[in-house]
Design a protein around this motif. Structure first.
Motif, PDB file in Angstrom:
ATOM      1  N   HIS A  35       0.848  -1.190   0.000  1.00 20.15           N
ATOM      2  CA  HIS A  35       0.000   0.000   0.000  1.00 20.15           C
ATOM      3  C   HIS A  35       0.888   1.246   0.000  1.00 20.15           C
ATOM      4  O   HIS A  35       1.859   1.310   0.741  1.00 20.15           O
ATOM      5  CB  HIS A  35      -0.878   0.054   1.261  1.00 20.15           C
ATOM      6  CG  HIS A  35      -1.789  -1.098   1.402  1.00 20.15           C
ATOM      7  ND1 HIS A  35      -3.132  -1.028   1.131  1.00 20.15           N
ATOM      8  CD2 HIS A  35      -1.567  -2.377   1.791  1.00 20.15           C
ATOM      9  CE1 HIS A  35      -3.688  -2.202   1.343  1.00 20.15           C
ATOM     10  NE2 HIS A  35      -2.758  -3.031   1.748  1.00 20.15           N
ATOM     11  N   LEU A  36       0.495   2.222  -0.801  1.00 18.96           N
ATOM     12  CA  LEU A  36       1.150   3.534  -0.827  1.00 18.96           C
ATOM     13  C   LEU A  36       0.109   4.566  -0.434  1.00 18.96           C
ATOM     14  O   LEU A  36      -1.013   4.537  -0.940  1.00 18.96           O
ATOM     15  CB  LEU A  36       1.666   3.850  -2.238  1.00 18.96           C
ATOM     16  CG  LEU A  36       2.100   5.293  -2.505  1.00 18.96           C
ATOM     17  CD1 LEU A  36       3.376   5.626  -1.736  1.00 18.96           C
ATOM     18  CD2 LEU A  36       2.300   5.525  -3.993  1.00 18.96           C
ATOM     19  N   MET A  37       0.463   5.459   0.481  1.00 21.35           N
ATOM     20  CA  MET A  37      -0.427   6.554   0.862  1.00 21.35           C
ATOM     21  C   MET A  37       0.375   7.840   0.857  1.00 21.35           C
ATOM     22  O   MET A  37       1.493   7.886   1.384  1.00 21.35           O
ATOM     23  CB  MET A  37      -1.039   6.334   2.235  1.00 21.35           C
ATOM     24  CG  MET A  37      -2.009   7.439   2.635  1.00 21.35           C
ATOM     25  SD  MET A  37      -2.734   7.226   4.274  1.00 21.35           S
ATOM     26  CE  MET A  37      -3.796   5.838   3.988  1.00 21.35           C
ATOM     27  N   VAL A  38      -0.199   8.874   0.248  1.00 20.39           N
ATOM     28  CA  VAL A  38       0.409  10.205   0.206  1.00 20.39           C
ATOM     29  C   VAL A  38      -0.557  11.170   0.880  1.00 20.39           C
ATOM     30  O   VAL A  38      -1.764  11.125   0.622  1.00 20.39           O
ATOM     31  CB  VAL A  38       0.676  10.659  -1.248  1.00 20.39           C
ATOM     32  CG1 VAL A  38       1.318  12.039  -1.263  1.00 20.39           C
ATOM     33  CG2 VAL A  38       1.538   9.643  -1.979  1.00 20.39           C
ATOM     34  N   ARG A  82       6.461   0.988  -9.678  1.00 22.96           N
ATOM     35  CA  ARG A  82       5.205   1.675 -10.033  1.00 22.96           C
ATOM     36  C   ARG A  82       4.846   2.698  -8.965  1.00 22.96           C
ATOM     37  O   ARG A  82       4.363   3.794  -9.285  1.00 22.96           O
ATOM     38  CB  ARG A  82       4.079   0.656 -10.219  1.00 22.96           C
ATOM     39  CG  ARG A  82       4.208  -0.137 -11.511  1.00 22.96           C
ATOM     40  CD  ARG A  82       2.990  -0.981 -11.798  1.00 22.96           C
ATOM     41  NE  ARG A  82       2.773  -2.054 -10.839  1.00 22.96           N
ATOM     42  CZ  ARG A  82       3.376  -3.246 -10.878  1.00 22.96           C
ATOM     43  NH1 ARG A  82       4.261  -3.517 -11.828  1.00 22.96           N
ATOM     44  NH2 ARG A  82       3.099  -4.160  -9.972  1.00 22.96           N
ATOM     45  N   PHE A  83       5.073   2.376  -7.696  1.00 17.22           N
ATOM     46  CA  PHE A  83       4.835   3.351  -6.637  1.00 17.22           C
ATOM     47  C   PHE A  83       5.722   4.582  -6.861  1.00 17.22           C
ATOM     48  O   PHE A  83       5.271   5.719  -6.725  1.00 17.22           O
ATOM     49  CB  PHE A  83       5.125   2.752  -5.260  1.00 17.22           C
ATOM     50  CG  PHE A  83       4.064   1.844  -4.720  1.00 17.22           C
ATOM     51  CD1 PHE A  83       2.948   1.475  -5.465  1.00 17.22           C
ATOM     52  CD2 PHE A  83       4.180   1.334  -3.442  1.00 17.22           C
ATOM     53  CE1 PHE A  83       1.971   0.636  -4.947  1.00 17.22           C
ATOM     54  CE2 PHE A  83       3.211   0.500  -2.909  1.00 17.22           C
ATOM     55  CZ  PHE A  83       2.106   0.150  -3.661  1.00 17.22           C
ATOM     56  N   GLY A  84       6.989   4.361  -7.204  1.00 16.49           N
ATOM     57  CA  GLY A  84       7.898   5.477  -7.458  1.00 16.49           C
ATOM     58  C   GLY A  84       7.436   6.333  -8.622  1.00 16.49           C
ATOM     59  O   GLY A  84       7.488   7.562  -8.563  1.00 16.49           O
ATOM     60  N   GLU A  85       6.958   5.679  -9.691  1.00 17.26           N
ATOM     61  CA  GLU A  85       6.445   6.420 -10.836  1.00 17.26           C
ATOM     62  C   GLU A  85       5.231   7.252 -10.436  1.00 17.26           C
ATOM     63  O   GLU A  85       5.078   8.402 -10.844  1.00 17.26           O
ATOM     64  CB  GLU A  85       6.054   5.452 -11.952  1.00 17.26           C
ATOM     65  CG  GLU A  85       7.238   4.786 -12.600  1.00 17.26           C
ATOM     66  CD  GLU A  85       6.854   3.602 -13.488  1.00 17.26           C
ATOM     67  OE1 GLU A  85       5.639   3.382 -13.713  1.00 17.26           O
ATOM     68  OE2 GLU A  85       7.771   2.905 -13.942  1.00 17.26           O
ATOM     69  N   ARG A  86       4.378   6.678  -9.616  1.00  9.40           N
ATOM     70  CA  ARG A  86       3.181   7.390  -9.158  1.00  9.40           C
ATOM     71  C   ARG A  86       3.583   8.621  -8.362  1.00  9.40           C
ATOM     72  O   ARG A  86       3.043   9.707  -8.539  1.00  9.40           O
ATOM     73  CB  ARG A  86       2.336   6.434  -8.310  1.00  9.40           C
ATOM     74  CG  ARG A  86       1.075   6.990  -7.743  1.00  9.40           C
ATOM     75  CD  ARG A  86      -0.025   7.055  -8.807  1.00  9.40           C
ATOM     76  NE  ARG A  86      -1.322   7.202  -8.214  1.00  9.40           N
ATOM     77  CZ  ARG A  86      -2.259   6.260  -8.227  1.00  9.40           C
ATOM     78  NH1 ARG A  86      -2.037   5.110  -8.777  1.00  9.40           N
ATOM     79  NH2 ARG A  86      -3.418   6.493  -7.672  1.00  9.40           N
ATOM     80  N   LEU A  87       4.578   8.464  -7.483  1.00 10.59           N
ATOM     81  CA  LEU A  87       5.042   9.598  -6.673  1.00 10.59           C
ATOM     82  C   LEU A  87       5.647  10.689  -7.546  1.00 10.59           C
ATOM     83  O   LEU A  87       5.426  11.875  -7.311  1.00 10.59           O
ATOM     84  CB  LEU A  87       6.063   9.122  -5.629  1.00 10.59           C
ATOM     85  CG  LEU A  87       5.493   8.292  -4.494  1.00 10.59           C
ATOM     86  CD1 LEU A  87       6.616   7.676  -3.680  1.00 10.59           C
ATOM     87  CD2 LEU A  87       4.563   9.116  -3.612  1.00 10.59           C
ATOM     88  N   LEU A  90       3.012  13.025  -9.099  1.00  9.62           N
ATOM     89  CA  LEU A  90       2.216  13.890  -8.230  1.00  9.62           C
ATOM     90  C   LEU A  90       2.756  15.323  -8.269  1.00  9.62           C
ATOM     91  O   LEU A  90       3.958  15.533  -8.310  1.00  9.62           O
ATOM     92  CB  LEU A  90       2.229  13.388  -6.790  1.00  9.62           C
ATOM     93  CG  LEU A  90       1.467  12.094  -6.539  1.00  9.62           C
ATOM     94  CD1 LEU A  90       1.703  11.623  -5.103  1.00  9.62           C
ATOM     95  CD2 LEU A  90      -0.011  12.268  -6.795  1.00  9.62           C
ATOM     96  N   PRO A  91       1.846  16.301  -8.227  1.00  6.88           N
ATOM     97  CA  PRO A  91       2.316  17.697  -8.173  1.00  6.88           C
ATOM     98  C   PRO A  91       3.061  17.970  -6.866  1.00  6.88           C
ATOM     99  O   PRO A  91       2.723  17.413  -5.826  1.00  6.88           O
ATOM    100  CB  PRO A  91       1.036  18.519  -8.262  1.00  6.88           C
ATOM    101  CG  PRO A  91      -0.056  17.587  -7.891  1.00  6.88           C
ATOM    102  CD  PRO A  91       0.416  16.193  -8.181  1.00  6.88           C
ATOM    103  N   VAL A  92       4.053  18.808  -6.960  1.00  2.00           N
ATOM    104  CA  VAL A  92       4.864  19.124  -5.769  1.00  2.00           C
ATOM    105  C   VAL A  92       4.171  20.135  -4.915  1.00  2.00           C
ATOM    106  O   VAL A  92       3.471  20.976  -5.326  1.00  2.00           O
ATOM    107  CB  VAL A  92       6.254  19.656  -6.197  1.00  2.00           C
ATOM    108  CG1 VAL A  92       7.077  20.039  -4.989  1.00  2.00           C
ATOM    109  CG2 VAL A  92       6.956  18.636  -7.039  1.00  2.00           C
TER     110      VAL A  92
END
Length: 92
Positions: A35-38, A82-87, A90-92
């Motif tokens: 799981h990835l959560m931002v 894929r998690f890294g690509e998703r991050l 994301l807008p900064v």
């Protein structure tokens, strides 16, 4: 899988750490899924802005000695990529 934004109040011991950042991300590496959560830090709360869950089934990818097989390691590392690509998207 994206979910709507929600507010989370971090535990007291994490509050000072969280307050030092505008946005934080966490990865939970479970035996069945990753799981990835931002979240954005807003005052004393975390506003979840993105989350992703991927099944990896690490527990099902063990050899006879209880070690992860090369195939399951490849799958798990691909998920983390894929998690890294998703991050990165994301807008900064």
């Amino acid at each position: 899988m994206n979910t709507p934004a929600m507010a989370i109040t971090p535990p007291a011991q994490a509050a000072a750490f969280v307050a030092a950042f505008d946005t934080i991300a966490a990865v939970d590496l479970g035996s069945n899924s990753f799981h990835l959560m931002v979240a954005r830090v807003t005052g004393s709360e975390l506003q979840v802005v993105d989350r992703l869950r991927e099944p990896v089934r690490l527990g099902a990818g063990l050899d006879g000695d209880g070690n992860l097989t090369p195939a399951i390691c490849t799958d798990a590392l691909a998920c983390l990529r894929r998690f890294g690509e998703r991050l990165r998207r994301l807008p900064v």
